[in-house]
Motif scaffolding. Structure first.
Motif, PDB file in Angstrom:
ATOM      1  N   ILE A   1       0.828  -1.210   0.000  1.00  0.00           N
ATOM      2  CA  ILE A   1       0.000   0.000   0.000  1.00  0.00           C
ATOM      3  C   ILE A   1       0.859   1.255   0.000  1.00  0.00           C
ATOM      4  N   VAL A   2       1.785   1.366   0.935  1.00  0.00           N
ATOM      5  CA  VAL A   2       2.553   2.615   1.033  1.00  0.00           C
ATOM      6  C   VAL A   2       3.361   2.862  -0.235  1.00  0.00           C
ATOM      7  N   LEU A   3       3.851   1.813  -0.847  1.00  0.00           N
ATOM      8  CA  LEU A   3       4.619   1.963  -2.077  1.00  0.00           C
ATOM      9  C   LEU A   3       3.739   2.473  -3.220  1.00  0.00           C
ATOM     10  N   ALA A   4       2.484   2.061  -3.238  1.00  0.00           N
ATOM     11  CA  ALA A   4       1.564   2.500  -4.295  1.00  0.00           C
ATOM     12  C   ALA A   4       1.231   3.991  -4.189  1.00  0.00           C
ATOM     13  N   PHE A   5       1.472   4.594  -3.024  1.00  0.00           N
ATOM     14  CA  PHE A   5       1.182   6.014  -2.813  1.00  0.00           C
ATOM     15  C   PHE A   5       2.454   6.832  -2.571  1.00  0.00           C
ATOM     16  N   ALA A   6       3.609   6.213  -2.701  1.00  0.00           N
ATOM     17  CA  ALA A   6       4.881   6.869  -2.382  1.00  0.00           C
ATOM     18  C   ALA A   6       5.122   8.124  -3.217  1.00  0.00           C
ATOM     19  N   ASP A   7       4.609   8.157  -4.431  1.00  0.00           N
ATOM     20  CA  ASP A   7       4.831   9.317  -5.297  1.00  0.00           C
ATOM     21  C   ASP A   7       4.164  10.585  -4.759  1.00  0.00           C
ATOM     22  N   MET A   8       3.228  10.448  -3.839  1.00  0.00           N
ATOM     23  CA  MET A   8       2.527  11.598  -3.269  1.00  0.00           C
ATOM     24  C   MET A   8       3.246  12.184  -2.061  1.00  0.00           C
ATOM     25  N   LEU A   9       4.302  11.528  -1.623  1.00  0.00           N
ATOM     26  CA  LEU A   9       4.914  11.868  -0.345  1.00  0.00           C
ATOM     27  C   LEU A   9       6.338  12.394  -0.481  1.00  0.00           C
TER      28      LEU A   9
ATOM     29  N   PRO B   1       7.070 -16.139   7.126  1.00  0.00           N
ATOM     30  CA  PRO B   1       5.984 -16.098   6.141  1.00  0.00           C
ATOM     31  C   PRO B   1       6.024 -17.307   5.211  1.00  0.00           C
ATOM     32  N   GLU B   2       4.861 -17.636   4.677  1.00  0.00           N
ATOM     33  CA  GLU B   2       4.789 -18.711   3.695  1.00  0.00           C
ATOM     34  C   GLU B   2       5.448 -18.262   2.398  1.00  0.00           C
ATOM     35  N   ALA B   3       5.952 -19.238   1.652  1.00  0.00           N
ATOM     36  CA  ALA B   3       6.532 -18.930   0.339  1.00  0.00           C
ATOM     37  C   ALA B   3       5.422 -18.426  -0.581  1.00  0.00           C
ATOM     38  N   ARG B   4       5.732 -17.440  -1.389  1.00  0.00           N
ATOM     39  CA  ARG B   4       4.754 -16.854  -2.317  1.00  0.00           C
ATOM     40  C   ARG B   4       4.740 -17.672  -3.611  1.00  0.00           C
ATOM     41  N   THR B   5       3.994 -18.741  -3.581  1.00  0.00           N
ATOM     42  CA  THR B   5       3.871 -19.616  -4.748  1.00  0.00           C
ATOM     43  C   THR B   5       2.504 -19.405  -5.386  1.00  0.00           C
ATOM     44  N   ALA B   6       2.283 -20.050  -6.521  1.00  0.00           N
ATOM     45  CA  ALA B   6       0.973 -19.973  -7.180  1.00  0.00           C
ATOM     46  C   ALA B   6      -0.106 -20.508  -6.242  1.00  0.00           C
ATOM     47  N   GLU B   7       0.197 -21.545  -5.482  1.00  0.00           N
ATOM     48  CA  GLU B   7      -0.768 -22.110  -4.535  1.00  0.00           C
ATOM     49  C   GLU B   7      -1.099 -21.130  -3.417  1.00  0.00           C
ATOM     50  N   TYR B   8      -0.089 -20.404  -2.959  1.00  0.00           N
ATOM     51  CA  TYR B   8      -0.300 -19.394  -1.926  1.00  0.00           C
ATOM     52  C   TYR B   8      -1.319 -18.377  -2.406  1.00  0.00           C
ATOM     53  N   TYR B   9      -1.117 -17.860  -3.608  1.00  0.00           N
ATOM     54  CA  TYR B   9      -2.009 -16.832  -4.129  1.00  0.00           C
ATOM     55  C   TYR B   9      -3.419 -17.367  -4.372  1.00  0.00           C
ATOM     56  N   LYS B  10      -3.558 -18.654  -4.662  1.00  0.00           N
ATOM     57  CA  LYS B  10      -4.888 -19.247  -4.860  1.00  0.00           C
ATOM     58  C   LYS B  10      -5.670 -19.328  -3.560  1.00  0.00           C
ATOM     59  N   LYS B  11      -4.986 -19.590  -2.440  1.00  0.00           N
ATOM     60  CA  LYS B  11      -5.691 -19.787  -1.173  1.00  0.00           C
ATOM     61  C   LYS B  11      -5.801 -18.527  -0.322  1.00  0.00           C
ATOM     62  N   ARG B  12      -5.066 -17.485  -0.661  1.00  0.00           N
ATOM     63  CA  ARG B  12      -5.075 -16.257   0.129  1.00  0.00           C
ATOM     64  C   ARG B  12      -5.717 -15.121  -0.665  1.00  0.00           C
ATOM     65  N   PRO B  13      -6.698 -14.455  -0.069  1.00  0.00           N
ATOM     66  CA  PRO B  13      -7.338 -13.325  -0.761  1.00  0.00           C
ATOM     67  C   PRO B  13      -6.571 -12.011  -0.575  1.00  0.00           C
ATOM     68  N   CYS B  14      -5.351 -12.077  -0.077  1.00  0.00           N
ATOM     69  CA  CYS B  14      -4.619 -10.873   0.316  1.00  0.00           C
ATOM     70  C   CYS B  14      -4.443  -9.869  -0.818  1.00  0.00           C
ATOM     71  N   ALA B  15      -4.112 -10.322  -2.013  1.00  0.00           N
ATOM     72  CA  ALA B  15      -3.897  -9.373  -3.110  1.00  0.00           C
ATOM     73  C   ALA B  15      -5.167  -8.561  -3.373  1.00  0.00           C
ATOM     74  N   GLU B  16      -6.310  -9.205  -3.362  1.00  0.00           N
ATOM     75  CA  GLU B  16      -7.580  -8.496  -3.580  1.00  0.00           C
ATOM     76  C   GLU B  16      -7.887  -7.545  -2.419  1.00  0.00           C
ATOM     77  N   ILE B  17      -7.621  -7.990  -1.209  1.00  0.00           N
ATOM     78  CA  ILE B  17      -7.835  -7.143  -0.029  1.00  0.00           C
ATOM     79  C   ILE B  17      -6.956  -5.895  -0.120  1.00  0.00           C
ATOM     80  N   ILE B  18      -5.717  -6.080  -0.511  1.00  0.00           N
ATOM     81  CA  ILE B  18      -4.781  -4.969  -0.684  1.00  0.00           C
ATOM     82  C   ILE B  18      -5.283  -4.028  -1.774  1.00  0.00           C
ATOM     83  N   GLY B  19      -5.761  -4.607  -2.859  1.00  0.00           N
ATOM     84  CA  GLY B  19      -6.320  -3.790  -3.931  1.00  0.00           C
ATOM     85  C   GLY B  19      -7.499  -2.964  -3.448  1.00  0.00           C
TER      86      GLY B  19
END
Length: 151
Positions: free
Chosen positions: A21-29, A117-135
């Motif tokens: 999140i903070v990186l996505a807004f870093a240009d404003m700061l 933390p768990e390894a960021r694999t394709a399986e990780y992204y399938k079971k975790r809604p984190c990317a959408e929550i972050i979005g």
């Protein structure tokens, strides 16, 4: 690329939820990117994988503080107005996800998770809604900023 897409991409690159999140807004700061990433580094996984407040929510609050916050020992109206904005961001996030608590969104019963933390694999992204929550958090913050232009 929208801020939502940028935040999600940051997460997929390996940044934690707060850093994404903070990186996505870093240009404003007027803040050094490395310093900003270090500041947000403790808040991933619901604050150091404690599964408490979602890191993307903490990231929203950090950006809001840098954009709208105060820097003195304020007690009155200035603090109240800032906290009202923070509560508004939390409310908007809760309306979408029902909570701002990491473990509740992920359906976990664990309060203090292992620090590794768990390894960021394709399986990780399938079971975790984190990317959408972050979005969603990035979209909420972006909308808030458009509604409340920075001085």
């Amino acid at each position: 690329m929208t801020r939502r897409e940028e935040a999600m991409e940051n997460f997929k690159k390996g940044y934690n939820c707060s850093q994404a999140i903070v990186l996505a807004f870093a240009d404003m700061l007027p803040v050094d990117r490395t310093l900003l990433l270090r500041l947000a580094s403790s808040f991933g996984g619901g604050m150091g994988r404690l599964r408490e407040v979602c890191g993307s929510v903490s990231g929203m609050f950090m950006i809001a503080g840098l954009l709208y916050g105060y820097d003195g020992p304020e007690t009155g109206q200035i603090k109240a107005e800032h906290y009202a904005g923070i509560q508004e961001l939390a409310k908007r996030f809760e309306e979408k996800h029902g909570t701002i608590i990491c473990r509740e969104m992920l359906g976990l019963s664990v309060r203090h998770d292992v620090p590794t933390p768990e390894a960021r694999t394709a399986e990780y992204y399938k079971k975790r809604p984190c990317a959408e929550i972050i979005g969603d958090a990035a979209e909420i913050l972006d909308q808030y900023i458009r509604e409340h232009p920075v001085g």
